[in-house]
Scaffold this motif. Structure first.
Motif, PDB file in Angstrom:
ATOM      1  N   ILE A  96       9.024  -4.646  10.312  1.00  0.00           N
ATOM      2  CA  ILE A  96       9.141  -3.463   9.453  1.00  0.00           C
ATOM      3  C   ILE A  96       8.435  -3.715   8.121  1.00  0.00           C
ATOM      4  O   ILE A  96       7.700  -2.853   7.631  1.00  0.00           O
ATOM      5  CB  ILE A  96      10.620  -3.098   9.227  1.00  0.00           C
ATOM      6  N   VAL A  97       8.639  -4.892   7.533  1.00  0.00           N
ATOM      7  CA  VAL A  97       7.989  -5.217   6.259  1.00  0.00           C
ATOM      8  C   VAL A  97       6.478  -5.256   6.437  1.00  0.00           C
ATOM      9  O   VAL A  97       5.727  -4.730   5.609  1.00  0.00           O
ATOM     10  CB  VAL A  97       8.523  -6.557   5.690  1.00  0.00           C
ATOM     11  N   TRP A  98       5.999  -5.863   7.529  1.00  0.00           N
ATOM     12  CA  TRP A  98       4.559  -5.910   7.795  1.00  0.00           C
ATOM     13  C   TRP A  98       3.987  -4.504   7.911  1.00  0.00           C
ATOM     14  O   TRP A  98       2.963  -4.195   7.309  1.00  0.00           O
ATOM     15  CB  TRP A  98       4.296  -6.706   9.079  1.00  0.00           C
ATOM     16  N   PHE A  99       4.664  -3.647   8.690  1.00  0.00           N
ATOM     17  CA  PHE A  99       4.174  -2.280   8.857  1.00  0.00           C
ATOM     18  C   PHE A  99       4.194  -1.537   7.530  1.00  0.00           C
ATOM     19  O   PHE A  99       3.241  -0.851   7.172  1.00  0.00           O
ATOM     20  CB  PHE A  99       5.020  -1.529   9.886  1.00  0.00           C
ATOM     21  N   TRP A 100       5.268  -1.671   6.787  1.00  0.00           N
ATOM     22  CA  TRP A 100       5.407  -0.940   5.529  1.00  0.00           C
ATOM     23  C   TRP A 100       4.370  -1.384   4.502  1.00  0.00           C
ATOM     24  O   TRP A 100       3.807  -0.564   3.781  1.00  0.00           O
ATOM     25  CB  TRP A 100       6.818  -1.111   4.980  1.00  0.00           C
TER      26      TRP A 100
END
Length: 150
Positions: free
Chosen positions: A56-60
């Motif tokens: 999620i952090v990577w995508f965000w």
């Protein structure tokens, strides 16, 4: 840290979230005291939750303002791969080089086309949702450090 949302176990990713906002990160060496009592509550289930949060952090951080760049491009690529596969199978069937009745490849190619179209559509929908969010919430993808008077 104002405006930093730490849902679930996102506290593990404070450093990349702050760095993603453009801040520089420093390191301070501290002495870590050994555990004197109690047991650790870290177990194997936290590994999976931490990995999900990392995705999620990577995508965000990478696709917050452009989700179509990830989902849409991959969707187009997968769809074209499925269409090319069907074209090759059609060519092979046209010249009786393959019997499609016993082959699973046409089903796989059709599934690739369906998945590709769904990914592309999901990227477009996510793009519209994010644009709507940023236009109505007053939030911004960017942080203004200083306003200059001209």
């Amino acid at each position: 840290l104002e405006g930093l949302v730490l849902n679930g176990e996102m506290h593990r990713y404070i450093v990349p979230l702050i760095k993603g906002r453009g801040y520089k990160i420093g390191e301070v060496i501290v002495e870590d005291a050994p555990r004197t009592a109690g047991v650790s509550y870290y177990n194997w289930t936290k590994i999976f939750r931490g990995f999900a949060d990392m995705i999620i952090v990577w995508f965000w951080l990478n696709y917050n303002d452009k989700p179509t760049h990830l989902l849409g491009v991959n969707g187009i690529f997968i769809t074209l791969f499925g269409v090319a596969g069907l074209g090759i199978l059609g060519f092979l069937r046209l010249f009786n080089l393959i019997a499609l009745a016993t082959s699973i490849w046409p089903v796989i190619c059709v599934l690739l086309i369906i998945v590709g179209v769904q990914l592309f559509t999901f990227g477009l929908i996510l793009d519209v949702v994010l644009r709507n969010y940023y236009s109505t919430s007053g939030d911004s993808v960017y942080t203004i450090e200083e306003e200059l008077e001209l």
